[in-house]
Design a protein around this motif. Structure first.
Motif: not given
Length: 279
Positions: A186-207
């Motif tokens: 989630e970029m903030d081009t004004d601040w020139q930073c980004a939040e690394m977020t919304d990580f999701a993996t289906l249960p059968e593909y974890r690990g």
């Protein structure tokens, strides 16, 4: 439970509602200072929320300190690569300021900070793609499957589409033609930073290290977009994502107490940050 609503107060953006039982000043417009602080306070009092939460640059912090805000986490050089960004809060109910499982939170942090940094994986065996508007249905379905509840309505294709059309870039891992993992910057081009977020993996593909693959891939992509600082807000009681960010070279910046409603309960969150070079 319905997600909290996002609205503008003057030129600033806030999220508020009963799900997280708070007001979150997500995007501060300096033009709104100092009055915005009182307006956030009044909104919290009006609805009976127990926490006020704000992401602000260091130069704006004194306006919040006057209202009794304190900083719970700090990210160096978050604002344009020049000054710190602060996550500040004020508790309208002091019971909320005390984490419910401080022992677990300490164990997770100690374990994460004890990790060695790992190099970026080659990625040759993983198919990672930047997700586009044509992927919003599959992306929303993935979030709907993985999360019982979430601070934002990621299960809604229309909301995901709005995020893409704004400044959020999504990446996903495919197994054949099936989207099995995803994350966003989630970029903030004004601040020139980004939040690394919304990580999701289906249960059968974890690990299989999906989060690490996605994180390093996103970092590489952001280096071309004039982004200097990366950060994340990770569940403080979860070993997995705290370990992932520590291993990928992120530094702990503080804990946000009882900050975010996930899966039906308020959880404390850890802030991690990292500086990257631009190309």
């Amino acid at each position: 439970m319905q997600p909290d609503q996002v609205k503008k107060i003057d030129n600033s953006i806030v999220q508020h509602g009963p799900a997280n039982d708070r007001v979150y000043l997500m995007k501060l417009s300096h033009d709104d200072l100092p009055d915005i602080v009182g307006k956030v306070y009044d909104l919290g009092r009006q609805h009976g929320y127990t926490k006020l939460f704000a992401k602000v640059s260091a130069d704006a912090a004194p306006h919040f300190t006057k209202y009794g805000f304190v900083d719970e986490a700090r990210v160096p050089n978050m604002y344009k690569g020049e000054s710190a960004g602060l996550f500040m809060c004020k508790y309208l109910d002091q019971d909320r300021s005390v984490p419910g499982n401080i022992t677990r939170i300490s164990e997770v942090l100690n374990c994460a900070e004890g990790q060695d940094t790992v190099p970026a994986p080659s990625g040759s065996e993983v198919r990672i793609e930047r997700l586009r508007l044509g992927d919003v249905e599959a992306l929303a379905a993935l979030y709907d499957t993985v999360f019982e509840t979430y601070p934002f309505p990621m299960h809604d294709p229309n909301f995901v589409r709005e995020c893409m059309e704004d400044e959020t870039v999504f990446f996903g891992i495919y197994s054949e033609d099936k989207l099995v993992a995803a994350a966003s910057a989630e970029m903030d081009t004004d601040w020139q930073c980004a939040e690394m977020t919304d990580f999701a993996t289906l249960p059968e593909y974890r690990g299989n290290g999906a989060a690490t693959h996605l994180l390093y891939h996103m970092e590489d992509a952001l280096a071309d977009l004039d982004i200097h600082t990366l950060y994340t807000i990770a569940r403080a009681e979860s070993f997995g994502m705290n370990i992932v960010f520590s291993r990928c070279g992120y530094t702990f910046g503080g804990t946000l107490h009882n900050n975010t409603q996930i899966a039906g309960k308020l959880e404390s969150m850890n802030v991690w940050h990292k500086q990257i070079g631009t190309r």
